[in-house]
Design an enzyme around this catalytic site. Structure first.
Site, PDB file in Angstrom:
ATOM      1  CG  HIS A 148      -2.037  -0.788   1.117  1.00  0.00           C
ATOM      2  ND1 HIS A 148      -2.043  -2.433   1.548  1.00  0.00           N
ATOM      3  CD2 HIS A 148      -3.429  -0.847   0.841  1.00  0.00           C
ATOM      4  CE1 HIS A 148      -3.166  -2.930   1.147  1.00  0.00           C
ATOM      5  NE2 HIS A 148      -4.020  -1.850   0.942  1.00  0.00           N
ATOM      6  CE  LYS A 203      -3.776  -0.482   4.925  1.00  0.00           C
ATOM      7  NZ  LYS A 203      -4.865   0.065   5.319  1.00  0.00           N
TER       8      LYS A 203
HETATM    9  N1  LIG Z   1     -12.745  -1.197   3.111  1.00  0.00           N
HETATM   10  C1  LIG Z   1     -12.114  -0.538   1.746  1.00  0.00           C
HETATM   11  O1  LIG Z   1     -12.579  -1.063   0.823  1.00  0.00           O
HETATM   12  C2  LIG Z   1     -11.024   0.103   2.081  1.00  0.00           C
HETATM   13  C3  LIG Z   1     -10.701   0.968   3.271  1.00  0.00           C
HETATM   14  N2  LIG Z   1      -9.879   2.026   3.246  1.00  0.00           N
HETATM   15  C4  LIG Z   1      -9.702   2.319   4.681  1.00  0.00           C
HETATM   16  O2  LIG Z   1     -10.397   3.609   4.753  1.00  0.00           O
HETATM   17  C5  LIG Z   1      -9.614   4.276   5.546  1.00  0.00           C
HETATM   18  C6  LIG Z   1      -9.606   5.845   5.206  1.00  0.00           C
HETATM   19  O3  LIG Z   1      -8.654   5.839   4.219  1.00  0.00           O
HETATM   20  P1  LIG Z   1      -8.231   6.901   3.320  1.00  0.00           P
HETATM   21  O4  LIG Z   1      -9.481   7.736   2.752  1.00  0.00           O
HETATM   22  O5  LIG Z   1      -7.058   6.579   2.532  1.00  0.00           O
HETATM   23  O6  LIG Z   1      -7.468   7.930   4.607  1.00  0.00           O
HETATM   24  P2  LIG Z   1      -7.492   9.529   4.817  1.00  0.00           P
HETATM   25  O7  LIG Z   1      -6.340   9.662   5.649  1.00  0.00           O
HETATM   26  O8  LIG Z   1      -7.298  10.148   3.357  1.00  0.00           O
HETATM   27  O9  LIG Z   1      -8.952  10.029   5.363  1.00  0.00           O
HETATM   28  C7  LIG Z   1      -9.333   9.654   6.481  1.00  0.00           C
HETATM   29  C8  LIG Z   1      -9.943  10.947   7.060  1.00  0.00           C
HETATM   30  O10 LIG Z   1     -10.966  10.879   8.259  1.00  0.00           O
HETATM   31  C9  LIG Z   1     -10.712  12.136   8.824  1.00  0.00           C
HETATM   32  N3  LIG Z   1     -11.137  12.149  10.294  1.00  0.00           N
HETATM   33  C10 LIG Z   1     -10.185  12.179  11.384  1.00  0.00           C
HETATM   34  N4  LIG Z   1     -10.818  11.962  12.391  1.00  0.00           N
HETATM   35  C11 LIG Z   1     -12.234  11.819  11.972  1.00  0.00           C
HETATM   36  C12 LIG Z   1     -13.176  11.617  13.018  1.00  0.00           C
HETATM   37  N5  LIG Z   1     -13.358  11.656  14.034  1.00  0.00           N
HETATM   38  N6  LIG Z   1     -14.497  11.378  11.950  1.00  0.00           N
HETATM   39  C13 LIG Z   1     -14.681  11.432  10.761  1.00  0.00           C
HETATM   40  N7  LIG Z   1     -13.496  11.657   9.909  1.00  0.00           N
HETATM   41  C14 LIG Z   1     -12.221  11.873  10.664  1.00  0.00           C
HETATM   42  C15 LIG Z   1      -9.261  12.604   8.614  1.00  0.00           C
HETATM   43  O11 LIG Z   1      -9.426  13.869   8.619  1.00  0.00           O
HETATM   44  P3  LIG Z   1      -8.032  14.800   9.007  1.00  0.00           P
HETATM   45  O12 LIG Z   1      -7.218  15.013   7.855  1.00  0.00           O
HETATM   46  O13 LIG Z   1      -8.690  16.175   9.535  1.00  0.00           O
HETATM   47  O14 LIG Z   1      -7.406  14.250  10.192  1.00  0.00           O
HETATM   48  C16 LIG Z   1      -9.301  12.331   7.124  1.00  0.00           C
HETATM   49  O15 LIG Z   1      -9.650  13.373   6.140  1.00  0.00           O
HETATM   50  C17 LIG Z   1      -8.498   3.595   6.181  1.00  0.00           C
HETATM   51  O16 LIG Z   1      -8.728   2.849   7.364  1.00  0.00           O
HETATM   52  C18 LIG Z   1      -8.234   2.929   5.097  1.00  0.00           C
HETATM   53  O17 LIG Z   1      -7.613   1.499   5.608  1.00  0.00           O
HETATM   54  C19 LIG Z   1      -9.303   2.507   2.545  1.00  0.00           C
HETATM   55  C20 LIG Z   1      -9.698   2.155   1.055  1.00  0.00           C
HETATM   56  C21 LIG Z   1     -10.545   1.066   0.777  1.00  0.00           C
HETATM   57  O1  LIG Z   2      -5.734   2.008   3.294  1.00  0.00           O
HETATM   58  C1  LIG Z   2      -6.112   1.849   2.145  1.00  0.00           C
HETATM   59  O2  LIG Z   2      -5.721   2.614   1.073  1.00  0.00           O
HETATM   60  C2  LIG Z   2      -6.552   0.520   1.885  1.00  0.00           C
HETATM   61  N1  LIG Z   2      -7.151  -0.080   2.839  1.00  0.00           N
HETATM   62  C3  LIG Z   2      -7.879  -1.155   2.879  1.00  0.00           C
HETATM   63  C4  LIG Z   2      -7.053  -2.373   3.665  1.00  0.00           C
HETATM   64  O3  LIG Z   2      -6.714  -2.049   4.727  1.00  0.00           O
HETATM   65  O4  LIG Z   2      -7.358  -3.339   3.432  1.00  0.00           O
HETATM   66  C5  LIG Z   2      -8.298  -1.808   1.586  1.00  0.00           C
HETATM   67  C6  LIG Z   2      -7.586  -1.165   0.445  1.00  0.00           C
HETATM   68  O5  LIG Z   2      -6.458  -2.218   0.243  1.00  0.00           O
HETATM   69  C7  LIG Z   2      -7.051   0.265   0.589  1.00  0.00           C
END
Ligand SMILES: NC(=O)C1=CN([C@@H]2O[C@H](COP(=O)(O)OP(=O)(O)OC[C@H]3O[C@@H](n4cnc5c(N)ncnc54)[C@H](OP(=O)(O)O)[C@@H]3O)[C@@H](O)[C@H]2O)C=CC1
Ligand SMILES: O=C(O)C1=N[C@H](C(=O)O)C[C@H](O)C1
Length: 234
Positions: free
Chosen positions: A131, A135
């Protein structure tokens, strides 16, 4: 549908574009500093936030009767509490470590392969996930789901460990961090004479985001705890 985005980072912003293209309204975009918002404005919430924030966000939705889809990884120590609250409140909840159609097919392929390898003790399984460098959690949620899929279907394995292990019954998961990689997962069975390898490579975040919006559309009007297998009918 009125959608609340809990987490407006890489995933939140990708989900917004797909939600709008499917005719939905994004009524809340919540990040770390947004505290006093009314979640009941939304028909459904989609949480892609931080490992430290997800459980609080999910709890808030369930306490207020708002169906919630969560893709945040790294918070699963509280998963059973989320299930109990969902039951108590007669709410609706879906968590998936990966919402993409391709990975959910890959999960099923992984289980089938694990069953086929049950009696072939000359093969040892290893996993790798790659990744982007931003992450926060390792191993990825997807890699953990893959390891659980092997453990449930192949009694040669009973645990997983990050990096390396010296136990044959433990699955080692290597987690690599390389700039801009959206998500690559592989499962490898190696023997002295050959290796069987299955791999899923995400080319971008569109598949995760589309799956989350499809799950939200599917969840509204339902009661219970569901998985992407239910949504996709796999
Ligand atoms: N299940 C799936 O298919 C996938 C899962 N993921 C997972 O999703 C999550 C997010 O990934 P990603 O978008 O890349 O991460 P980012 O860091 O880009 O986004 C996370 C966001 O959450 C915000 N945040 C912080 N605290 C809070 C809160 N209390 N409530 C709401 N939002 C908050 C952050 O804001 P700030 O910047 O202000 O701190 C930031 O904008 C990760 O855990 C990742 O592993 C990702 C891709 C696919
Ligand atoms: O953090 C990410 O970007 C992603 N997180 C998910 C995971 O932890 O499996 C899904 C995807 O691979 C992207």
């Amino acid at each position: 549908m009125k959608i609340a985005l809990l987490g407006y980072g890489r995933m939140g912003q990708t989900i917004e574009k797909i939600a709008i293209s499917r005719g939905h309204d994004v009524v809340l975009k919540i990040d770390k500093d947004d505290k006093d918002y009314d979640i009941t404005k939304a028909d459904v919430a989609i949480d892609f936030s931080l490992p430290s924030a997800a459980f609080g966000n999910i709890t808030n939705c369930l306490n207020n009767g708002v169906p919630v889809v969560s893709g945040t990884t790294g918070w699963l120590e509280n998963y059973d509490k989320a299930l109990a609250l969902c039951k108590e409140k007669k709410g609706a909840f879906i968590y998936a470590s990966n919402f993409s159609l391709g990975v959910n097919i890959f999960f099923e392929l992984n289980k089938t392969l694990a069953k086929m390898m049950r009696n072939l003790k000359e093969y040892q399984v290893t996993m790798e996930e790659i990744h982007h460098t931003k992450k926060l959690d390792a191993p990825s949620g997807t890699a953990i789901t893959l390891a659980e899929g092997v453990i449930e279907n192949n009694n040669n394995y009973n645990a997983w460990e990050l990096d390396t292990t010296n136990k044959k019954s433990t699955i080692p998961i290597a987690a690599k961090r390389i700039e801009d990689v959206p998500g690559t997962h592989s499962v490898n069975y190696a023997s002295e004479v050959d290796t069987i390898n299955i791999e899923h490579i995400a080319h971008n975040r569109q598949g995760f985001a589309l799956g989350a919006v499809v799950a939200a559309e599917w969840l509204v009007g339902k009661t219970g705890v569901f998985s992407m297998k239910d949504v996709l009918g796999l």
